[in-house]
Scaffold this motif. Structure first.
Motif, PDB file in Angstrom:
ATOM      1  N   ALA A  20      35.409  31.295  40.405  1.00  0.00           N
ATOM      2  CA  ALA A  20      35.697  32.195  39.284  1.00  0.00           C
ATOM      3  C   ALA A  20      35.014  31.734  38.003  1.00  0.00           C
ATOM      4  CB  ALA A  20      37.210  32.302  39.067  1.00  0.00           C
ATOM      5  N   GLY A  21      34.475  30.529  38.024  1.00  0.00           N
ATOM      6  CA  GLY A  21      33.792  30.009  36.845  1.00  0.00           C
ATOM      7  C   GLY A  21      34.730  29.590  35.731  1.00  0.00           C
ATOM      8  N   ILE A  22      35.893  29.049  36.118  1.00  0.00           N
ATOM      9  CA  ILE A  22      36.854  28.560  35.128  1.00  0.00           C
ATOM     10  C   ILE A  22      37.260  27.140  35.487  1.00  0.00           C
ATOM     11  CG2 ILE A  22      37.746  30.860  34.548  1.00  0.00           C
ATOM     12  CD1 ILE A  22      40.163  30.299  36.348  1.00  0.00           C
ATOM     13  N   ALA A  23      37.847  26.444  34.560  1.00  0.00           N
ATOM     14  CA  ALA A  23      38.298  25.073  34.810  1.00  0.00           C
ATOM     15  C   ALA A  23      39.502  25.072  35.748  1.00  0.00           C
ATOM     16  CB  ALA A  23      38.660  24.389  33.495  1.00  0.00           C
ATOM     17  N   LYS A  24      39.533  24.074  36.623  1.00  0.00           N
ATOM     18  CA  LYS A  24      40.656  23.918  37.546  1.00  0.00           C
ATOM     19  C   LYS A  24      41.966  23.783  36.775  1.00  0.00           C
ATOM     20  CE  LYS A  24      42.383  20.671  41.011  1.00  0.00           C
ATOM     21  NZ  LYS A  24      42.076  19.428  41.740  1.00  0.00           N
ATOM     22  N   ASN A  66      39.307  39.432  31.590  1.00  0.00           N
ATOM     23  CA  ASN A  66      38.054  39.007  32.218  1.00  0.00           C
ATOM     24  C   ASN A  66      38.303  37.896  33.230  1.00  0.00           C
ATOM     25  OD1 ASN A  66      35.332  38.649  32.761  1.00  0.00           O
ATOM     26  ND2 ASN A  66      34.984  37.356  30.976  1.00  0.00           N
ATOM     27  N   VAL A  67      39.108  36.923  32.850  1.00  0.00           N
ATOM     28  CA  VAL A  67      39.433  35.810  33.747  1.00  0.00           C
ATOM     29  C   VAL A  67      40.218  36.318  34.953  1.00  0.00           C
ATOM     30  CG1 VAL A  67      40.818  33.692  33.961  1.00  0.00           C
ATOM     31  CG2 VAL A  67      39.325  34.020  31.981  1.00  0.00           C
ATOM     32  N   VAL A  68      41.190  37.174  34.718  1.00  0.00           N
ATOM     33  CA  VAL A  68      42.000  37.706  35.816  1.00  0.00           C
ATOM     34  C   VAL A  68      41.125  38.521  36.773  1.00  0.00           C
ATOM     35  CG1 VAL A  68      43.985  39.146  36.423  1.00  0.00           C
ATOM     36  CG2 VAL A  68      44.092  37.679  34.411  1.00  0.00           C
ATOM     37  N   GLU A  69      40.180  39.282  36.234  1.00  0.00           N
ATOM     38  CA  GLU A  69      39.260  40.054  37.081  1.00  0.00           C
ATOM     39  C   GLU A  69      38.412  39.133  37.954  1.00  0.00           C
ATOM     40  OE1 GLU A  69      37.186  42.373  34.117  1.00  0.00           O
ATOM     41  OE2 GLU A  69      38.305  44.174  34.668  1.00  0.00           O
ATOM     42  N   ARG A  70      37.934  38.028  37.383  1.00  0.00           N
ATOM     43  CA  ARG A  70      37.124  37.083  38.160  1.00  0.00           C
ATOM     44  C   ARG A  70      37.956  36.433  39.274  1.00  0.00           C
ATOM     45  NH1 ARG A  70      34.118  33.359  33.957  1.00  0.00           N
ATOM     46  NH2 ARG A  70      36.027  33.689  32.796  1.00  0.00           N
ATOM     47  N   ILE A  71      39.196  36.099  38.956  1.00  0.00           N
ATOM     48  CA  ILE A  71      40.085  35.513  39.969  1.00  0.00           C
ATOM     49  C   ILE A  71      40.357  36.532  41.072  1.00  0.00           C
ATOM     50  CG2 ILE A  71      42.409  34.615  40.396  1.00  0.00           C
ATOM     51  CD1 ILE A  71      42.285  33.442  37.505  1.00  0.00           C
ATOM     52  N   ALA A  72      40.616  37.763  40.696  1.00  0.00           N
ATOM     53  CA  ALA A  72      40.865  38.828  41.681  1.00  0.00           C
ATOM     54  C   ALA A  72      39.657  38.995  42.600  1.00  0.00           C
ATOM     55  CB  ALA A  72      41.192  40.143  40.981  1.00  0.00           C
ATOM     56  N   CYS A  73      38.471  38.914  42.033  1.00  0.00           N
ATOM     57  CA  CYS A  73      37.240  39.038  42.817  1.00  0.00           C
ATOM     58  C   CYS A  73      37.146  37.906  43.840  1.00  0.00           C
ATOM     59  CB  CYS A  73      36.036  39.047  41.888  1.00  0.00           C
ATOM     60  SG  CYS A  73      34.470  39.292  42.736  1.00  0.00           S
ATOM     61  N   LEU A 108      39.601  36.162  45.072  1.00  0.00           N
ATOM     62  CA  LEU A 108      40.685  36.322  46.050  1.00  0.00           C
ATOM     63  C   LEU A 108      40.530  37.576  46.897  1.00  0.00           C
ATOM     64  CD1 LEU A 108      43.740  35.247  43.844  1.00  0.00           C
ATOM     65  CD2 LEU A 108      42.522  33.880  45.561  1.00  0.00           C
ATOM     66  N   GLU A 109      39.534  38.400  46.541  1.00  0.00           N
ATOM     67  CA  GLU A 109      39.254  39.645  47.259  1.00  0.00           C
ATOM     68  C   GLU A 109      40.458  40.576  47.268  1.00  0.00           C
ATOM     69  OE1 GLU A 109      37.833  38.328  51.088  1.00  0.00           O
ATOM     70  OE2 GLU A 109      35.865  37.845  50.283  1.00  0.00           O
ATOM     71  N   VAL A 110      41.054  40.732  46.077  1.00  0.00           N
ATOM     72  CA  VAL A 110      42.174  41.658  45.914  1.00  0.00           C
ATOM     73  C   VAL A 110      41.900  42.543  44.706  1.00  0.00           C
ATOM     74  CG1 VAL A 110      43.917  40.153  46.951  1.00  0.00           C
ATOM     75  CG2 VAL A 110      43.529  40.048  44.498  1.00  0.00           C
ATOM     76  N   ASP A 111      42.575  43.667  44.674  1.00  0.00           N
ATOM     77  CA  ASP A 111      42.502  44.551  43.523  1.00  0.00           C
ATOM     78  C   ASP A 111      43.222  43.886  42.351  1.00  0.00           C
ATOM     79  OD1 ASP A 111      43.753  47.035  41.914  1.00  0.00           O
ATOM     80  OD2 ASP A 111      41.896  47.638  42.911  1.00  0.00           O
ATOM     81  N   LEU A 112      42.721  44.119  41.172  1.00  0.00           N
ATOM     82  CA  LEU A 112      43.328  43.556  39.959  1.00  0.00           C
ATOM     83  C   LEU A 112      44.821  43.884  39.899  1.00  0.00           C
ATOM     84  CD1 LEU A 112      42.867  42.097  37.256  1.00  0.00           C
ATOM     85  CD2 LEU A 112      42.298  44.299  36.263  1.00  0.00           C
ATOM     86  N   LYS A 113      45.208  45.055  40.348  1.00  0.00           N
ATOM     87  CA  LYS A 113      46.615  45.479  40.312  1.00  0.00           C
ATOM     88  C   LYS A 113      47.512  44.535  41.122  1.00  0.00           C
ATOM     89  CE  LYS A 113      45.426  50.331  39.863  1.00  0.00           C
ATOM     90  NZ  LYS A 113      45.426  51.634  40.527  1.00  0.00           N
ATOM     91  N   ALA A 114      46.960  43.951  42.193  1.00  0.00           N
ATOM     92  CA  ALA A 114      47.755  43.037  43.025  1.00  0.00           C
ATOM     93  C   ALA A 114      48.199  41.812  42.240  1.00  0.00           C
ATOM     94  CB  ALA A 114      46.953  42.612  44.253  1.00  0.00           C
ATOM     95  N   LEU A 115      47.374  41.390  41.297  1.00  0.00           N
ATOM     96  CA  LEU A 115      47.725  40.215  40.500  1.00  0.00           C
ATOM     97  C   LEU A 115      48.673  40.556  39.358  1.00  0.00           C
ATOM     98  CD1 LEU A 115      44.276  38.396  40.253  1.00  0.00           C
ATOM     99  CD2 LEU A 115      46.078  38.125  41.959  1.00  0.00           C
ATOM    100  N   LEU A 116      48.671  41.815  38.948  1.00  0.00           N
ATOM    101  CA  LEU A 116      49.477  42.228  37.805  1.00  0.00           C
ATOM    102  C   LEU A 116      50.847  42.768  38.191  1.00  0.00           C
ATOM    103  CD1 LEU A 116      46.675  44.034  35.771  1.00  0.00           C
ATOM    104  CD2 LEU A 116      47.491  41.682  35.517  1.00  0.00           C
ATOM    105  N   LYS A 117      51.120  42.868  39.486  1.00  0.00           N
ATOM    106  CA  LYS A 117      52.401  43.409  39.936  1.00  0.00           C
ATOM    107  C   LYS A 117      53.562  42.548  39.473  1.00  0.00           C
ATOM    108  CE  LYS A 117      51.146  45.917  44.057  1.00  0.00           C
ATOM    109  NZ  LYS A 117      51.307  46.020  45.494  1.00  0.00           N
ATOM    110  N   THR A 118      54.645  43.218  39.102  1.00  0.00           N
ATOM    111  CA  THR A 118      55.867  42.511  38.736  1.00  0.00           C
ATOM    112  C   THR A 118      56.808  42.515  39.929  1.00  0.00           C
ATOM    113  OG1 THR A 118      56.945  44.526  37.956  1.00  0.00           O
ATOM    114  CG2 THR A 118      55.662  43.267  36.333  1.00  0.00           C
ATOM    115  N   GLU A 119      57.871  41.738  39.849  1.00  0.00           N
ATOM    116  CA  GLU A 119      58.845  41.700  40.940  1.00  0.00           C
ATOM    117  C   GLU A 119      59.433  43.078  41.192  1.00  0.00           C
ATOM    118  OE1 GLU A 119      61.773  38.620  40.925  1.00  0.00           O
ATOM    119  OE2 GLU A 119      60.332  37.144  40.228  1.00  0.00           O
TER     120      GLU A 119
END
Length: 113
Positions: A24-28, A45-52, A54-65
């Motif tokens: 993702a090009g970010i610090a561990k 931007n960072v969340v989008e890179r992480i989603a990429c 992880l091969e998931v849609d950005l929405k998957a990372l933003l979901k709440t309980e």
């Protein structure tokens, strides 16, 4: 919540913190802080890179309980409907149970990854 979602998906994919951070090009340490909830507002931007990575849609990372509970409830309803249609088509309960056992094994195997 974003951090928890990232951590769970990362582990399911069998990726280390270092691998995801590097790709993702970010610090561990930055990714670790996100996952542990120390940084609860990473840039989109960072969340989008992480989603990429992880091969998931950005929405998957933003979901709440709450939204996950709704998804689970809807999925459960879909499974009940599916099983009802199987029974209506003539598939016996014993056959459905065999499929259920197979699905439980697949779920167990995926959780171990």
């Amino acid at each position: 919540m974003i951090g928890k979602n990232i951590c769970e998906i990362r582990k399911r994919r069998g990726l280390s913190l270092t691998e995801v951070a590097n790709q993702a090009g970010i610090a561990k340490s930055y990714l670790s802080n996100i996952e542990r909830g120390l940084n609860q507002n990473p840039s989109i931007n960072v969340v989008e890179r992480i989603a990429c990575v992880l091969e998931v849609d950005l929405k998957a990372l933003l979901k709440t309980e709450n939204s996950m509970e709704f998804s689970t409830q809807r999925l459960d309803e879909e499974w009940v409907d599916f099983v009802n249609r199987l029974e209506e088509s003539g598939i016996e309960k014993k056959q459905i149970q065999e499929y259920k056992t197979l699905l439980e094994f697949i779920k167990w195997k995926n959780n171990r990854k």
